[in-house]
Design an enzyme around this catalytic site. Structure first.
Site, mmCIF file in Angstrom:
data_model
loop_
_atom_site.group_PDB
_atom_site.id
_atom_site.type_symbol
_atom_site.label_atom_id
_atom_site.label_comp_id
_atom_site.label_asym_id
_atom_site.label_seq_id
_atom_site.Cartn_x
_atom_site.Cartn_y
_atom_site.Cartn_z
ATOM 1 N N LYS A 115 9.127 55.439 37.787
ATOM 2 C CA LYS A 115 9.840 54.623 38.775
ATOM 3 C C LYS A 115 10.146 53.251 38.211
ATOM 4 C CE LYS A 115 9.762 57.487 42.275
ATOM 5 N NZ LYS A 115 10.900 58.306 42.560
ATOM 6 N N LYS A 198 17.468 74.017 34.752
ATOM 7 C CA LYS A 198 17.226 74.659 36.032
ATOM 8 C C LYS A 198 18.095 74.082 37.140
ATOM 9 C CE LYS A 198 13.239 72.293 37.943
ATOM 10 N NZ LYS A 198 11.886 72.399 38.417
ATOM 11 N N LYS A 201 19.891 69.238 42.127
ATOM 12 C CA LYS A 201 20.702 68.847 43.272
ATOM 13 C C LYS A 201 22.086 68.349 42.886
ATOM 14 C CE LYS A 201 16.934 68.522 46.425
ATOM 15 N NZ LYS A 201 15.714 67.838 46.786
#
Ligand code: TRP
Length: 333
Positions: A115, A198, A201
């Site tokens: 983050k 994979k 979104k």
């Protein structure tokens, strides 16, 4: 004697719609687990605040994700399905656990370091203590098993550490130490439509359970392939193999065999394969999509599920808080 059912807790972030990868990678296993364990499935909407969503977006996302899980078959009659922010007890346990969580160990957490790199303008304290809140979510129901993906294993390790630390500190054998539960080989990784990696979104790579048939056809027809096999029995390239992987979970085995044989004899036409794949995906997702829309529209049903779930979750959570307060030394006068 009847074996005590194991307690399973899993939190689901309320960001983004569910895609085929989520379904075959996680939800399918939740459906199985809910039959064999005492399950608590919740929407982690306190955790969602670390990225500062707009109030309407926050609520809309929670509704949508809740509807999608229910549409997939997570059954509020057998599992406890709830929204994290409906259970304020978890914030009390979070506060209590924070007193024994050390800034150093929190700063060293991989997800926190990521983050710092990815959103340097919003390194809030909620991000730092994210694993503590997650630990509270889990141990407040005295979970034994937590089905999570690889990316959450470190958080689970920290959960065990916080639980163990509490037990040691107060010389009690109170919190069970929960294990990360992943489905090992049974976990199917669904690839994306863009040739590598994979399903995620990002637009074009993923097929959402809420996608319309038109959207699905468009996405599948645009999927990356190759120029076709040049000799018999050639191994399919990665993009083509990916289409076969998706086909294996949604299509009839005879369909998979038909196209596998055509590939082996160099007669395959990818356009034909994609058309078939799109229709088979639609056959699988369409009932779910219809159900999602029905559930989202049925405010009364949603309200009932959410309030009953909250009541069941609070019953378990408040019992824990009562005991924890006693252990810590908050006694009644
Ligand atoms: N951190 C999890 C994720 O990002 C979501 C989560 C929050 C969770 N609390 C949890 C998962 C408790 C399992 C148990 O996916």
């Amino acid at each position: 004697m009847k074996r005590e059912m194991e307690i399973v807790v899993s939190g689901i972030r309320s960001t983004g719609n569910l895609h085929l990868g989520n379904y075959f990678g996680a939800i399918k296993n939740f459906l199985k687990m809910q039959k064999e364990n005492k399950c608590y499935f919740f929407i982690a909407d306190y955790h969602a605040l670390t990225t500062h969503p707009k109030p309407n977006d926050l609520h809309g996302n929670i509704r949508q994700v809740m509807a999608e899980y229910l549409a997939c078959g997570i059954d509020p009659e057998i599992a406890t399905v709830f929204i994290q922010s409906d259970v304020p007890e978890v914030t009390e346990l979070y506060l209590l656990l924070n007193m024994n969580a050390y800034v150093g160990e929190l700063e060293r957490t991989t997800s926190f370091k990521e983050k710092i790199r990815n959103q340097p303008d919003n390194i809030n304290a909620g991000l730092l203590t994210y694993p503590v809140l997650m630990a509270a979510d889990i141990i407040i129901h005295k979970a034994n098993k937590v089905p999570v993906g690889k990316d959450q294993e470190q958080h689970l390790e920290m959960t065990r550490r916080f639980a163990r630390r509490f037990n040691m500190m107060y010389e009690v054998d109170y919190f069970p130490l929960p294990d990360a539960y992943n489905f090992g080989k049974k976990l199917i990784k669904i690839p994306g439509l863009d040739g590598t990696g994979k399903m995620g979104k990002s637009e074009g790579n993923g097929i959402f359970l809420a996608d319309t048939p038109q959207e699905i056809r468009k996405k599948v027809m645009r999927a990356v392939t190759d120029t076709g096999p040049s000799e018999p029995n050639q191994k399919p390239s990665e993009p083509v193999k990916n289409l076969f992987t998706i086909m294996k979970v949604v299509s009839d085995p005879s369909t998979v065999k038909y196209f596998t044989d055509k590939h082996a004899t160099c007669e395959i036409r990818y356009g034909e394969m994609k058309k078939q794949l799109a229709e088979d995906i639609i056959r699988f997702t369409e009932p779910i999509r219809v159900r999602i829309n029905e559930i989202v529209a049925d405010r009364k049903y949603m309200a009932k599920v959410v309030s009953e779930g909250a009541a069941k979750a609070r019953e378990s959570a408040s019992a824990t808080i009562r005991e924890v307060r006693e252990i810590i030394g908050y006694k009644t006068f």
